[in-house]
Design an enzyme around this catalytic site. Structure first.
Site, PDB file in Angstrom:
ATOM      1  N   HIS A 225      55.869 -68.399  58.040  1.00 18.01           N
ATOM      2  CA  HIS A 225      56.871 -67.610  57.332  1.00 18.01           C
ATOM      3  C   HIS A 225      57.741 -68.422  56.378  1.00 18.01           C
ATOM      4  CE1 HIS A 225      58.118 -63.739  56.131  1.00 18.01           C
ATOM      5  NE2 HIS A 225      59.298 -64.265  55.956  1.00 18.01           N
ATOM      6  N   TYR A 229      58.777 -68.540  51.747  1.00 14.75           N
ATOM      7  CA  TYR A 229      60.008 -68.819  50.985  1.00 14.75           C
ATOM      8  C   TYR A 229      59.887 -70.121  50.200  1.00 14.75           C
ATOM      9  CZ  TYR A 229      61.509 -64.750  53.373  1.00 14.75           C
ATOM     10  OH  TYR A 229      61.554 -63.457  53.811  1.00 14.75           O
ATOM     11  N   HIS A 379      50.888 -55.684  50.972  1.00 15.06           N
ATOM     12  CA  HIS A 379      52.251 -56.256  50.950  1.00 15.06           C
ATOM     13  C   HIS A 379      52.248 -57.640  50.314  1.00 15.06           C
ATOM     14  CE1 HIS A 379      55.955 -58.153  52.291  1.00 15.06           C
ATOM     15  NE2 HIS A 379      55.271 -58.992  53.050  1.00 15.06           N
ATOM     16  N   PHE A 380      51.316 -58.491  50.744  1.00 11.12           N
ATOM     17  CA  PHE A 380      51.478 -59.854  50.226  1.00 11.12           C
ATOM     18  C   PHE A 380      50.941 -60.021  48.805  1.00 11.12           C
ATOM     19  CE2 PHE A 380      47.793 -61.034  53.170  1.00 11.12           C
ATOM     20  CZ  PHE A 380      46.892 -61.444  52.206  1.00 11.12           C
ATOM     21  N   HIS A 381      50.131 -59.068  48.332  1.00  9.29           N
ATOM     22  CA  HIS A 381      49.798 -59.161  46.910  1.00  9.29           C
ATOM     23  C   HIS A 381      50.980 -58.695  46.059  1.00  9.29           C
ATOM     24  CE1 HIS A 381      45.731 -60.006  48.242  1.00  9.29           C
ATOM     25  NE2 HIS A 381      45.525 -60.465  47.025  1.00  9.29           N
ATOM     26  N   ARG A 442      41.951 -55.278  57.733  1.00 12.02           N
ATOM     27  CA  ARG A 442      41.898 -56.349  56.743  1.00 12.02           C
ATOM     28  C   ARG A 442      40.776 -57.305  57.142  1.00 12.02           C
ATOM     29  NH1 ARG A 442      46.960 -60.499  58.044  1.00 12.02           N
ATOM     30  NH2 ARG A 442      46.013 -61.621  56.309  1.00 12.02           N
ATOM     31  N   ARG A 443      40.440 -58.259  56.290  1.00  9.24           N
ATOM     32  CA  ARG A 443      39.485 -59.333  56.583  1.00  9.24           C
ATOM     33  C   ARG A 443      38.184 -58.814  57.179  1.00  9.24           C
ATOM     34  NH1 ARG A 443      43.563 -63.952  59.086  1.00  9.24           N
ATOM     35  NH2 ARG A 443      44.015 -64.864  57.078  1.00  9.24           N
TER      36      ARG A 443
HETATM   37 FE1  HAS Z   1      56.104 -60.830  54.028  1.00  9.57          FE
HETATM   38  C1  HAS Z   1      53.462 -60.660  56.242  1.00  9.57           C
HETATM   39  C2  HAS Z   1      58.145 -59.331  56.317  1.00  9.57           C
HETATM   40  C3  HAS Z   1      58.812 -61.219  51.900  1.00  9.57           C
HETATM   41  C4  HAS Z   1      54.254 -62.950  52.067  1.00  9.57           C
HETATM   42  N1  HAS Z   1      54.219 -61.625  54.120  1.00  9.57           N
HETATM   43  C5  HAS Z   1      53.279 -61.392  55.092  1.00  9.57           C
HETATM   44  C6  HAS Z   1      52.073 -62.089  54.758  1.00  9.57           C
HETATM   45  C7  HAS Z   1      52.320 -62.774  53.598  1.00  9.57           C
HETATM   46  C8  HAS Z   1      53.655 -62.464  53.209  1.00  9.57           C
HETATM   47  C9  HAS Z   1      51.357 -63.708  52.857  1.00  9.57           C
HETATM   48  O1  HAS Z   1      58.101 -58.754  59.333  1.00  9.57           O
HETATM   49  C10 HAS Z   1      50.758 -61.998  55.518  1.00  9.57           C
HETATM   50  C11 HAS Z   1      50.462 -63.167  56.385  1.00  9.57           C
HETATM   51  C12 HAS Z   1      49.117 -62.972  57.019  1.00  9.57           C
HETATM   52  O2  HAS Z   1      48.118 -63.423  56.434  1.00  9.57           O
HETATM   53  O3  HAS Z   1      49.042 -62.349  58.084  1.00  9.57           O
HETATM   54  N2  HAS Z   1      58.085 -60.316  54.078  1.00  9.57           N
HETATM   55  C13 HAS Z   1      58.714 -59.687  55.097  1.00  9.57           C
HETATM   56  C14 HAS Z   1      60.112 -59.452  54.735  1.00  9.57           C
HETATM   57  C15 HAS Z   1      60.281 -59.991  53.482  1.00  9.57           C
HETATM   58  C16 HAS Z   1      59.010 -60.540  53.085  1.00  9.57           C
HETATM   59  C17 HAS Z   1      61.147 -58.772  55.546  1.00  9.57           C
HETATM   60  N3  HAS Z   1      56.459 -61.859  52.313  1.00  9.57           N
HETATM   61  C18 HAS Z   1      57.635 -61.898  51.607  1.00  9.57           C
HETATM   62  C19 HAS Z   1      57.503 -62.772  50.484  1.00  9.57           C
HETATM   63  C20 HAS Z   1      56.217 -63.266  50.534  1.00  9.57           C
HETATM   64  C21 HAS Z   1      55.579 -62.683  51.688  1.00  9.57           C
HETATM   65  C22 HAS Z   1      58.595 -63.057  49.475  1.00  9.57           C
HETATM   66  C23 HAS Z   1      55.513 -64.223  49.638  1.00  9.57           C
HETATM   67  C24 HAS Z   1      56.108 -65.055  48.860  1.00  9.57           C
HETATM   68  N4  HAS Z   1      55.840 -60.107  55.897  1.00  9.57           N
HETATM   69  C25 HAS Z   1      56.822 -59.580  56.687  1.00  9.57           C
HETATM   70  C26 HAS Z   1      56.265 -59.294  58.021  1.00  9.57           C
HETATM   71  C27 HAS Z   1      54.938 -59.681  58.019  1.00  9.57           C
HETATM   72  C28 HAS Z   1      54.698 -60.187  56.659  1.00  9.57           C
HETATM   73  C29 HAS Z   1      56.962 -58.729  59.183  1.00  9.57           C
HETATM   74  C30 HAS Z   1      53.926 -59.649  59.175  1.00  9.57           C
HETATM   75  C31 HAS Z   1      53.348 -58.323  59.387  1.00  9.57           C
HETATM   76  C32 HAS Z   1      52.161 -58.352  60.314  1.00  9.57           C
HETATM   77  O4  HAS Z   1      51.978 -57.357  61.029  1.00  9.57           O
HETATM   78  O5  HAS Z   1      51.368 -59.297  60.336  1.00  9.57           O
HETATM   79  C33 HAS Z   1      61.584 -60.029  52.701  1.00  9.57           C
HETATM   80  O6  HAS Z   1      61.917 -61.355  52.342  1.00  9.57           O
HETATM   81  C34 HAS Z   1      61.551 -59.160  51.492  1.00  9.57           C
HETATM   82  C35 HAS Z   1      62.911 -59.040  50.833  1.00  9.57           C
HETATM   83  C36 HAS Z   1      62.775 -58.528  49.431  1.00  9.57           C
HETATM   84  C37 HAS Z   1      63.480 -57.538  48.895  1.00  9.57           C
HETATM   85  C38 HAS Z   1      63.179 -57.101  47.477  1.00  9.57           C
HETATM   86  C39 HAS Z   1      64.280 -57.466  46.496  1.00  9.57           C
HETATM   87  C40 HAS Z   1      63.889 -57.040  45.133  1.00  9.57           C
HETATM   88  C41 HAS Z   1      64.054 -57.773  44.006  1.00  9.57           C
HETATM   89  C42 HAS Z   1      63.582 -57.209  42.714  1.00  9.57           C
HETATM   90  C43 HAS Z   1      64.741 -56.607  41.907  1.00  9.57           C
HETATM   91  C44 HAS Z   1      64.232 -56.069  40.629  1.00  9.57           C
HETATM   92  C45 HAS Z   1      64.937 -56.012  39.473  1.00  9.57           C
HETATM   93  C46 HAS Z   1      64.238 -55.495  38.258  1.00  9.57           C
HETATM   94  C47 HAS Z   1      66.335 -56.469  39.318  1.00  9.57           C
HETATM   95  C48 HAS Z   1      64.525 -56.837  49.653  1.00  9.57           C
HETATM   96  C49 HAS Z   1      64.701 -59.111  43.995  1.00  9.57           C
HETATM   97  C50 HAS Z   1      64.529 -54.040  38.120  1.00  9.57           C
HETATM   98  C51 HAS Z   1      63.501 -53.442  37.255  1.00  9.57           C
HETATM   99  C52 HAS Z   1      63.202 -52.124  37.227  1.00  9.57           C
HETATM  100  C53 HAS Z   1      62.172 -51.622  36.281  1.00  9.57           C
HETATM  101  C54 HAS Z   1      63.850 -51.132  38.117  1.00  9.57           C
END
Ligand code: HAS
Length: 566
Positions: A225, A229, A379-381, A442-443
């Protein structure tokens, strides 16, 4: 890109090294992306075979994950780190140490790649046992990691020298971000080093017959995890320090940037068990504790969303934007002079969905519905292959063009690449989310099972989701091909000016002085404490449980590797 930034002339050795660290993984990325396309074709049933062009389904999936998620990212982050440290701290670096770091990373990558291509390391990017790889794969991974550590250690002397000479001044925000990135990396890679050195290498060498699978998996996710980050924070460095200027304005709050980087450092690691919610041997208390911490690690990304939203609005209004919604039209979406904006903006858009689905995954009970289904790659893509990938390829092109003094070739295509990629990834992920929510695994080589009408496992309900997945995956491949054309045409184009190091630097709108975010020390102490709280008991529990050890397996045979040989 004419934003009239200050350029600095850097040592030819460093310039050459940054370029190699960008170009080498970019070449490997062609292979990684090709295997991404193969994935969607296998899964949609367009390839009905266990192998294609001499590489098996799982071998291709291993290459796809290892090259794209581990090799490309690590090389890029080190190269970007060099650029940031050299640009902001204005001090030469020890080049002998820098080349040593590169050499280890390079040799490590070759060792791992040869093992995968030879079919001796078909263990996917998570390489958790009982899938077993040839020792050279694990040794290669260790060398890659040690090489990247050395790069970070090389940045410490200039950092402390800068601090001495600028007592009382704020460390530049981008430097705080890069240091947070590598502190996260050190925290992350320590448990995986323990896993690889003490559990996996002795087992793959044949010195011990079996391995403790639950312990290895726990150590892997202790790494897995914070790894995400480690990928995210360099992209956030670009969002906070470059995007506001590209949008025509300023960073809304400098404090928000510092707090985000330090907060991610604090909470990135004590959350790994959210990948293991469905695993036996870990008590529900610890699963709940990790779910709780996961919610806390999402907060800085919400903070980032609001800070960047405000920065974009400020920039757009400076460019003449008016009205509650009308200002959106003034952002430089297709401006060829500010083309990097399109890469960063498109990534942010995708991240809205990647972030929301992350919070769904973190919600313990909801995760039991989606775990190990195609929801996860969706999700991760939308995270690593969305904001991170676009920021990294955009910045790779930017650095190559500025360091070599070349002009961006095919500028119209270049500015469209991120939007085409976004269309592709949104269609692809929609297919995988829909399939995943109804149980699509998956996989899995689905062309030989669930999407094959001749198979007794045929699952017609997943057919529509598979079509979406393959259409989206093909559009993503087209976007990547256009990007490679732009990248290599620029690289091999004629030099038009002297190659220098140049970065885009946004000024802050609010430049707050908050002592709590001006030092790493309390945050490091907090991170250490949280690690003990989150992991001491679960690791002790897993060791005490005395799980029977497992022999090695390969993905294409249900019998252990040793019994297959006999
Ligand atoms: Fe995740 C599984 C929870 C973020 C990558 N994650 C994965 C896996 C990967 C991955 C690779 O709790 C799979 C691993 C595997 O092979 O099994 N993830 C989270 C949570 C966050 C999160 C809570 N993940 C990421 C990030 C990754 C990433 C970043 C890659 C860099 N993830 C999980 C969980 C699993 C998981 C479980 C396991 C599930 C399972 O069953 O196996 C948080 O950090 C996300 C917070 C993000 C936000 C979004 C903020 C939005 C922003 C954009 C603003 C846009 C603007 C533009 C200003 C709250 C900053 C506006 C424009 C307009 C046009 C409106």
């Amino acid at each position: 890109m004419e934003l009239r930034e200050e350029k600095i002339h850097i040592e030819p050795g460093l310039r050459k090294m940054i370029l190699i660290e960008i170009i080498f993984p970019m070449v490997l990325l062609i292979l990684g992306i090709y295997h991404g396309l193969m994935q969607v074709l296998y899964r949609a049933g367009m390839i009905r075979s266990s192998q294609f062009l001499g590489l098996s389904y799982f071998q291709g999936l291993t290459l796809h994950g290892v090259v794209n998620a581990i090799v490309f990212t690590t090389f890029f982050i080190v190269a970007f780190g060099y650029a940031i440290i050299r640009y902001y701290l204005r001090r030469p670096l020890n080049m002998k140490v820098a080349w040593l770091s590169f050499g280890l990373m390079f040799v490590g990558t070759l060792l791992a790649a040869v093992a995968i291509l030879a079919g001796k390391a078909t263990v996917l990017y998570t390489f958790y046992p009982p899938l077993r790889a040839h020792p050279s794969f694990y040794i290669g991974v260790v060398l890659l990691v040690i090489g990247s550590w050395i790069a970070f250690f090389n940045w410490l002397p200039p950092y402390f020298a800068w601090k001495r000479e600028h007592a009382g001044e704020k460390v530049p925000l981008a430097v705080v971000g890069i240091f947070a990135t590598f502190i996260i990396w050190l925290i992350a890679t320590t448990p995986v080093a323990i896993e690889v050195i003490f559990l996996l290498i002795p087992w793959s060498m044949g010195w011990v017959a079996t391995v403790n699978v639950p312990l290895a998996r726990m150590l892997f996710w202790f790494f897995g995890h914070p790894l995400v980050y480690f990928w995210l924070v360099p992209a956030y460095v670009m969002y906070y320090t470059m995007l506001p200027k590209l949008a025509g304005g300023k960073l809304f709050s400098d404090f928000a940037g510092r707090l985000t980087f330090l907060w991610l450092m604090l909470y990135s690691a004590p959350v790994g068990i959210h990948h293991q919610f469905t695993e036996p041997g870990i008590s529900s208390t610890w699963k709940f504790v990790h779910a709780f911490f996961t919610m806390l690690v999402a907060i800085p990304s919400f903070l980032t969303a609001f800070t960047l939203g405000a920065s974009l609005e400020y920039g757009a209004r400076e460019r003449g934007g008016r009205g509650l919604i009308g200002w959106w039209s003034k952002l430089p979406y297709l401006d060829k002079d500010r083309w990097l904006f399109s890469y960063l903006f498109a990534g942010l858009f995708i991240f809205i969905f990647g972030g929301i689905t992350g919070v769904i995954n973190a919600s313990y009970n909801l995760d039991t519905v989606v775990h190990n289904t195609s929801w996860l790659p969706a999700h991760f893509h939308q995270t690593v292959a969305g904001p991170i990938f676009l920021a990294y390829i955009g910045m790779s092109l930017f650095l190559v063009a500025t360091l070599t003094g070349k002009e961006i070739k095919l500028p119209t295509w270049n500015v469209w690449v991120p939007y085409i990629w976004t269309v592709g990834i949104m269609i692809f992920s929609t297919g995988l989310f829909i399939g995943g929510a109804s149980g699509e695994p998956r996989r899995t080589n689905m062309g030989l099972s669930y999407t094959d009408p001749q198979s007794h496992l045929y699952h017609p309900d997943w057919q529509a989701a598979k079509i979406l997945g393959s259409v989206g995956g093909t559009i993503m491949t087209v976007a990547a091909l256009i990007f490679f054309c732009v990248f290599f045409a620029t690289l091999f184009g004629k030099r038009v000016k002297q190659g220098d190091l140049e970065l885009i630097v946004s000024e802050p709108y609010y430049d707050e002085r908050v002592p709590a975010v001006q030092t790493f020390t309390p945050w490091l102490a907090g991170a250490a404490l949280l690690l003990v709280i989150a992991y001491a008991a679960p690791i002790a529990q897993t060791i005490r449980s005395n799980f029977p050890g497992a022999p090695g397996y390969s993905p294409d045979n249900p019998r252990p590797i040793s019994s297959t040989r006999s």
